[in-house]
Design a protein around this motif. Structure first.
Motif, short mmCIF file in Angstrom:
data_model
loop_
_atom_site.label_atom_id
_atom_site.label_comp_id
_atom_site.label_asym_id
_atom_site.label_seq_id
_atom_site.Cartn_x
_atom_site.Cartn_y
_atom_site.Cartn_z
N SER A 1 0.83 -1.21 0.00
CA SER A 1 0.00 0.00 0.00
C SER A 1 0.86 1.26 0.00
O SER A 1 0.41 2.31 0.45
N TRP A 2 2.11 1.14 -0.51
CA TRP A 2 3.03 2.27 -0.41
C TRP A 2 2.50 3.50 -1.13
O TRP A 2 2.52 4.60 -0.58
N ARG B 1 -0.56 4.28 -1.95
CA ARG B 1 -1.74 4.82 -1.28
C ARG B 1 -1.33 5.64 -0.05
O ARG B 1 -1.85 6.73 0.18
N GLN C 1 -5.16 0.51 8.06
CA GLN C 1 -4.34 -0.59 7.56
C GLN C 1 -4.54 -1.85 8.38
O GLN C 1 -4.53 -2.97 7.84
N ARG D 1 -7.79 -3.43 7.29
CA ARG D 1 -7.67 -4.09 5.99
C ARG D 1 -6.88 -5.40 6.08
O ARG D 1 -7.20 -6.35 5.36
N ARG D 2 -5.88 -5.46 6.94
CA ARG D 2 -4.98 -6.61 6.96
C ARG D 2 -5.26 -7.58 8.11
O ARG D 2 -4.96 -8.76 8.00
#
Length: 406
Positions: free
Chosen positions: A298-299, A301, A381, A384-385
């Motif tokens: 996700s860098w 983003r 994050q 999401r993860r």
């Protein structure tokens, strides 16, 4: 389940649960009369003409003699079976993956909902910081080195070097003070934001008592990241500075560009280390690894979100600082035209005080907004993860989420 800002253990990813759905409330068995063997129920609706759902808003039973389509069926507007239920929102954000607007709105909502605590922290730190900076500028730091615009050759190079050293010497103390101010506000405001996600209030005393034990690790993390950036810049610039002439200047420029690229990459990769250190109470190196794990994939983003935050802060600074700067120049001198035609850079107390007030206003608003964006990026994050939304819903005592995840 505890109510600490860490919420859940850092390794609790959905993959740890077989299918990632343990503890999620499931709907009960339908009780509408359907048979388990798949045959139709004996109780059927009366016969009628059925039309295909070709037009928007028309359901399967909109022919003559049929009742109106219930809301949410077949594309009809209104609540019903047309989509998933809304996510729980006990606090400033919904407990699901967040969009850019929701992250920004969550940071602003935290400032608005807990304004006493948030502004109490940021205003106090901003005022103390600005007073120290003004006193340094007035009594400690030397006057900027003068540069003769007509100087050429070795004299011009010498004057440029003196000016650069003077500028660096003047910047370092102010940067150290700003770093300490950022540490204090980030540590306390991260605790406030973690509570606001759960819909709970927190006093300044409570936030400070939770944040205080993490100040030294947070300071160590900040110093380590700053040292990494300095080392990268030194490696990029040193080869060019050792070579004379134009070749050395070109190599130094290329090294500077490469160093900036690497520094930005590391900045984004480790941007979630501070929230991880505060909310999970992890050591410095583990917090860096946690940030790298959460940012992986996700860098871009994260980079876009951080860039947008920086642009918003820059716009805010211009909106506030420019009017205060014009007022300060007008009050300190005999008008703006005299200031523009003057070669003196010796500003008086009126200029320093008025511009200082503008800096305090900018810092008071920028500190909590930036801390809010960082903390909510971390929460997003992990949702999401690692399905952190389930743990947050249980911590907030949302109905239907009271079963602990195995």
């Amino acid at each position: 389940m505890n109510d600490s800002p860490g919420w859940a253990s850092p390794g609790s990813a959905p993959s740890d649960d077989q299918d990632g759905t343990a503890g999620i409330p499931r709907p009960s068995t339908p009780a509408d009369g359907d048979r388990p063997d798949g045959r139709w129920s004996p109780a059927q609706p009366p016969a009628g003409q059925w039309s295909p759902p070709s037009a928007p808003g028309r359901g399967p039973g909109t022919g003559p003699g049929m009742p109106p389509t219930p809301p949410g069926w077949g594309g009809a507007p209104g609540p019903g079976w047309g989509g998933p239920p809304p996510a729980a929102k006990p606090g400033v954000i919904p407990l699901r993956p967040l969009g850019v607007g929701e992250i920004l709105d969550g940071a602003v909502s935290t400032m608005r909902t807990h304004w006493r605590t948030v502004l109490g922290v940021s205003l106090t730190v901003s005022v103390v910081t600005e007073i120290l900076v003004i006193l340094l500028q007035r009594y400690v730091l030397p006057e900027p080195a003068s540069i003769d615009p007509n100087a050429v050759g070795a004299e011009a190079v010498r004057q440029a070097g003196d000016s650069l050293r003077s500028e660096l010497f003047s910047t370092v103390p102010a940067s150290v003070i700003a770093m300490i101010a950022t540490l204090l506000t980030t540590s306390v405001l991260t605790v406030v934001i973690s509570r606001s996600v759960l819909g709970r209030s927190v006093t300044l005393r409570e936030a400070w008592s939770e944040a205080r034990p993490r100040l030294l690790p947070l300071l160590g993390l900040t110093v380590l990241l700053s040292a990494m950036v300095v080392a990268i810049m030194a490696v990029g610039l040193t080869p060019g500075l050792l070579l004379p002439g134009g070749l050395g200047a070109a190599l130094a420029f290329l090294g500077f560009v490469a160093a900036c690229v690497v520094a930005v990459w590391l900045w984004v990769r480790f941007t979630l280390a501070a929230p991880a250190l505060m909310l999970e109470r992890q050591p410095i190196l583990i917090s860096l690894r946690r940030s790298a794990k959460l940012v992986k994939g996700s860098w871009w983003r994260m980079f876009g979100m951080l860039l947008l935050t920086g642009v918003l802060i820059f716009v805010l600074t211009l909106i506030i600082a420019i009017p205060f700067g014009i007022i300060a120049v007008t009050v300190d001198s005999n008008g703006l035209s005299e200031f523009l035609n003057s070669d003196s850079t010796d500003f008086g107390w009126p200029f320093l005080i008025i511009t200082g007030i503008g800096e305090v206003i900018v810092s008071t608003l920028a500190y909590p907004f930036t801390a809010g964006v960082m903390a909510l990026l971390y929460v997003d994050q992990r949702i999401r993860r690692e399905a952190l939304d389930l743990d947050l819903a249980r911590a907030a005592e949302v109905p239907g989420y009271d079963t602990p995840r195995s």
